[in-house]
Design a protein around this motif. Structure first.
Motif, PDB file in Angstrom:
ATOM      1  N   LEU A   1       0.830  -1.202   0.000  1.00 14.38           N
ATOM      2  CA  LEU A   1       0.000   0.000   0.000  1.00 14.38           C
ATOM      3  C   LEU A   1       0.865   1.252   0.000  1.00 14.38           C
ATOM      4  CD1 LEU A   1      -2.747   1.343   0.143  1.00 14.38           C
ATOM      5  CD2 LEU A   1      -2.660   1.133   2.643  1.00 14.38           C
ATOM      6  N   GLU A   2       1.961   1.215   0.752  1.00 17.17           N
ATOM      7  CA  GLU A   2       2.852   2.376   0.805  1.00 17.17           C
ATOM      8  C   GLU A   2       3.453   2.661  -0.575  1.00 17.17           C
ATOM      9  OE1 GLU A   2       6.898   3.931   3.105  1.00 17.17           O
ATOM     10  OE2 GLU A   2       5.933   2.053   3.689  1.00 17.17           O
TER      11      GLU A   2
ATOM     12  N   VAL B   1       1.028   9.593  -5.479  1.00 16.63           N
ATOM     13  CA  VAL B   1       1.351  10.978  -5.105  1.00 16.63           C
ATOM     14  C   VAL B   1       2.446  11.553  -6.001  1.00 16.63           C
ATOM     15  CG1 VAL B   1       2.310  12.440  -3.290  1.00 16.63           C
ATOM     16  CG2 VAL B   1       0.601  10.690  -2.720  1.00 16.63           C
ATOM     17  N   VAL B   2       3.510  10.781  -6.238  1.00 21.68           N
ATOM     18  CA  VAL B   2       4.626  11.269  -7.047  1.00 21.68           C
ATOM     19  C   VAL B   2       4.170  11.558  -8.472  1.00 21.68           C
ATOM     20  CG1 VAL B   2       6.829  10.623  -8.117  1.00 21.68           C
ATOM     21  CG2 VAL B   2       6.440  10.178  -5.692  1.00 21.68           C
TER      22      VAL B   2
ATOM     23  N   GLN C   1      11.376   1.706  -4.000  1.00 24.43           N
ATOM     24  CA  GLN C   1      10.220   1.154  -3.300  1.00 24.43           C
ATOM     25  C   GLN C   1      10.370  -0.353  -3.079  1.00 24.43           C
ATOM     26  OE1 GLN C   1       7.880   3.409  -2.181  1.00 24.43           O
ATOM     27  NE2 GLN C   1       9.421   4.798  -3.058  1.00 24.43           N
ATOM     28  N   ASP C   2       9.703  -0.847  -2.051  1.00 30.97           N
ATOM     29  CA  ASP C   2       9.747  -2.277  -1.765  1.00 30.97           C
ATOM     30  C   ASP C   2       8.975  -3.092  -2.788  1.00 30.97           C
ATOM     31  OD1 ASP C   2      11.259  -1.819   0.525  1.00 30.97           O
ATOM     32  OD2 ASP C   2       9.475  -1.529   1.768  1.00 30.97           O
TER      33      ASP C   2
ATOM     34  N   PRO D   1       5.815  -3.226  -8.662  1.00 30.53           N
ATOM     35  CA  PRO D   1       4.524  -3.301  -9.374  1.00 30.53           C
ATOM     36  C   PRO D   1       3.442  -2.427  -8.733  1.00 30.53           C
ATOM     37  CG  PRO D   1       5.476  -5.482  -9.185  1.00 30.53           C
ATOM     38  CD  PRO D   1       6.312  -4.573  -8.325  1.00 30.53           C
ATOM     39  N   SER D   2       3.429  -2.373  -7.401  1.00 28.87           N
ATOM     40  CA  SER D   2       2.443  -1.520  -6.720  1.00 28.87           C
ATOM     41  C   SER D   2       2.710  -0.049  -6.995  1.00 28.87           C
ATOM     42  CB  SER D   2       2.470  -1.782  -5.210  1.00 28.87           C
ATOM     43  OG  SER D   2       2.028  -3.086  -4.917  1.00 28.87           O
ATOM     44  N   PHE D   3       3.984   0.309  -7.075  1.00 33.49           N
ATOM     45  CA  PHE D   3       4.347   1.697  -7.391  1.00 33.49           C
ATOM     46  C   PHE D   3       3.860   2.055  -8.791  1.00 33.49           C
ATOM     47  CE2 PHE D   3       7.171   4.800  -9.331  1.00 33.49           C
ATOM     48  CZ  PHE D   3       7.156   5.821  -8.404  1.00 33.49           C
ATOM     49  N   VAL D   4       4.091   1.168  -9.764  1.00 32.78           N
ATOM     50  CA  VAL D   4       3.634   1.408 -11.139  1.00 32.78           C
ATOM     51  C   VAL D   4       2.111   1.516 -11.166  1.00 32.78           C
ATOM     52  CG1 VAL D   4       3.479   0.435 -13.455  1.00 32.78           C
ATOM     53  CG2 VAL D   4       5.633   0.322 -12.203  1.00 32.78           C
ATOM     54  N   ALA D   5       1.434   0.666 -10.407  1.00 31.79           N
ATOM     55  CA  ALA D   5      -0.028   0.714 -10.346  1.00 31.79           C
ATOM     56  C   ALA D   5      -0.502   2.055  -9.780  1.00 31.79           C
ATOM     57  CB  ALA D   5      -0.559  -0.435  -9.491  1.00 31.79           C
TER      58      ALA D   5
END
Length: 201
Positions: free
Chosen positions: A2-3, A10-11, A140-141, A144-148
């Motif tokens: 989630l983070e 946000v970015v 980021q850890d 894929p979540s960051f890309v999403a």
């Protein structure tokens, strides 16, 4: 997970909300109600693809070919300058209120081509989507979540532009309002072109 998602949201949101060539074009199409959802959808798809490519290492290849960025830079200057000139000419001449069915609509192909050109001929798009955003994502850890998250920001933003511009169309359909809109779009495009020409990348 989630983070990483929220960081991407946000970015990317902070980067794409800044008024740029893509935003100005999609908004103008939305106010005209001229294939605006297609235009917004193409911007969304382009961002998602570029974010994904950036996270998979295309950024390294791009940095290894500075001549490609230089070529894109000058193509962007010429194209954005042309769009600025067109908008400023329309602002100077004025035009009739853009009520549905009262103006000649451009073809879907023409709108999509221009949207693609505004997107791909602006080297700032590559710097943001293939370099800057992936640089944050690499920390980021959960990539894929960051890309999403980044993709969600693009989808939400361009969706809001398409919906908001269309909703405001009845208010902004007066001739004087369109002269102001065209003038603002022309100035935005011209400023971006000048920044690219003078400041480079």
């Amino acid at each position: 997970m989630l983070e990483s998602y929220l960081t991407g949201l946000v970015v990317c949101g902070g980067i794409i909300v800044a008024i740029g060539a893509q935003n100005a074009y999609v908004l103008s199409q939305a106010i005209r109600r001229e294939h605006h959802w297609w235009s917004a959808g193409l911007c969304m798809a382009s961002d998602v693809i570029l974010f994904t490519l950036g996270m998979f290492g295309v950024s390294a290849a791009l940095m290894a070919m500075p001549q490609a960025l230089a070529l894109l830079r000058w193509l962007g200057v010429v194209f954005l300058g042309w769009l600025a000139l067109q908008a400023l000419v329309r602002a100077g001449r004025g035009r009739a209120a853009l009520e549905a069915g009262e103006v000649t609509r451009r073809s879907l192909k023409g709108v999509l081509f221009t949207t693609l050109a505004v997107t791909l001929l602006n080297p700032q798009v590559y710097l943001d989507t293939l370099l800057l955003i992936p640089a944050v994502g690499a920390q980021q850890d959960d990539a894929p979540s960051f890309v999403a998250g980044a993709s969600s920001a693009s989808i939400l933003w361009f969706g809001a532009l398409a919906w908001g511009g269309s909703a405001l169309a009845p208010i902004l359909s007066r001739p004087m309002a369109w002269r102001v809109i065209d003038a603002l779009i022309g100035v935005i495009m011209a400023v971006i072109a000048i920044q690219l020409a003078v400041g480079g990348l």
